[in-house]
Motif scaffolding. Structure first.
Motif, PDB file in Angstrom:
ATOM      1  N   SER A  99       0.830  -1.198   0.000  1.00 52.32           N
ATOM      2  CA  SER A  99       0.000   0.000   0.000  1.00 52.32           C
ATOM      3  C   SER A  99       0.873   1.260   0.000  1.00 52.32           C
ATOM      4  CB  SER A  99      -0.922  -0.010   1.213  1.00 52.32           C
ATOM      5  OG  SER A  99      -1.650   1.193   1.302  1.00 52.32           O
ATOM      6  N   LEU A 128      -5.171  -1.200  -4.562  1.00 50.29           N
ATOM      7  CA  LEU A 128      -4.477  -0.330  -3.611  1.00 50.29           C
ATOM      8  C   LEU A 128      -4.344   1.091  -4.143  1.00 50.29           C
ATOM      9  CD1 LEU A 128      -1.611  -2.673  -2.337  1.00 50.29           C
ATOM     10  CD2 LEU A 128      -3.678  -1.999  -1.111  1.00 50.29           C
ATOM     11  N   VAL A 187      -6.384   0.468   1.963  1.00 51.27           N
ATOM     12  CA  VAL A 187      -5.756  -0.847   2.029  1.00 51.27           C
ATOM     13  C   VAL A 187      -6.661  -1.844   2.736  1.00 51.27           C
ATOM     14  CG1 VAL A 187      -4.513  -0.202   4.155  1.00 51.27           C
ATOM     15  CG2 VAL A 187      -3.705  -2.118   2.794  1.00 51.27           C
TER      16      VAL A 187
END
Length: 288
Positions: free
Chosen positions: A23, A211, A216
């Motif tokens: 992420s 992402l 996330v």
């Protein structure tokens, strides 16, 4: 059986840490409208993402080893614990605030895993025809092509997350199909091997897209829903995955709690400040 669960838990830990690192890394790159395979080349040169990808590789090895010992519904549901770990790590590292509903969902995931540990019956999969590998490869190709064609219309992380989960779940099914392979010839001559490779690459690319498009926690939750429900049903119907005698209601309840916890976290997770980025043309981006 205990060894298989320890391997699955280790895989979930690796996957949770990988999700956070990926992420961080993926948000340093501009988002793309289409699923561009060249994105992977850019990502592997990104330090945090490359580290997360290495952890994903370790998670895959642990998962595939666990699938040689445990039914797929148990291994994939243990993977759902990844979501609770992601939420906790995100709270600490990314300073994401968790609500009471989030904590309740995490508790549900943990309770579901405990019930699955009590109910799962260890053992290799049942005998399946070779054509099952070809069917799986066809499904993986269809998901990859469909995801590429529809990617410009994917607004937010949920849809690419679910498709990533279906890809990862297909890879797990392939690994379960290969559990009986006892030679290199049997391994490379089975279409399930190539389904695993293609599904893994497609899943990585789709998860990166998820992402880039939002939280996330939501991306991970959507992915876990995709990679648990369909593979569990397929394993039950086609691979002979079973639970201990008399434990079917406990297994169903455990699986339901784990997946419901994932859905609740997807719904109540605090999103990032921007779900869709202006770099992405189409319904979500600057070309509106």
């Amino acid at each position: 059986m205990a060894v298989g669960f320890f391997l699955a838990i280790g895989a979930a830990l690796c996957s949770a840490s990988a999700a956070i690192l990926q992420s961080i890394g993926v948000r340093r790159l501009s988002a793309t409208a289409h699923l561009d395979p060249r994105l992977l080349l850019r990502l592997v040169r990104n330090g945090p993402y490359a580290t997360g990808l290495a952890l994903d590789g370790a998670s895959s090895l642990l998962t595939f080893t666990a699938l040689r010992m445990l039914p797929i519904f148990a291994v994939q549901a243990v993977g759902a614990a990844n979501l609770g770990m992601v939420a906790l790590i995100a709270m600490i590292v990314l300073r994401v605030r968790l609500t009471v509903l989030d904590w309740t969902a995490i508790a549900g995931v943990i309770a579901g895993l405990v019930l699955l540990v009590l109910s799962a019956e260890a053992g290799p999969p049942g005998e399946v025809p070779v054509s099952a590998g070809w069917w799986l490869l066809g499904v993986v190709v269809a998901v990859a092509v469909g995801a590429y064609l529809s990617s410009p219309r994917m607004c937010g992380p949920a849809i690419p997350g679910v498709l990533a989960g279906l890809s990862f779940g297909s890879a797990a099914l392939g690994a379960r199909l290969l559990a009986r392979a006892d030679s290199a010839g049997a391994l490379f001559g089975n279409p399930a091997t190539y389904a695993v490779l293609l599904a893994g690459l497609t899943g990585v690319l789709l998860y990166a897209a998820a992402l880039q498009r939002g939280s996330v926690t939501v991306a991970s939750a959507s992915s876990i829903v995709g990679q648990t429900v369909a593979p569990a049903i397929t394993g039950w119907l086609l691979l002979g995955d079973r639970v201990r005698p008399g434990f079917t209601p406990i297994a169903v309840l455990g699986f339901a709690l784990a997946v419901a916890g994932a859905v609740a976290l997807a719904r109540h997770a605090q999103p990032q400040t921007q779900e869709c980025r202006p770099e992405i043309p189409g319904p979500c981006g600057g070309d509106r």
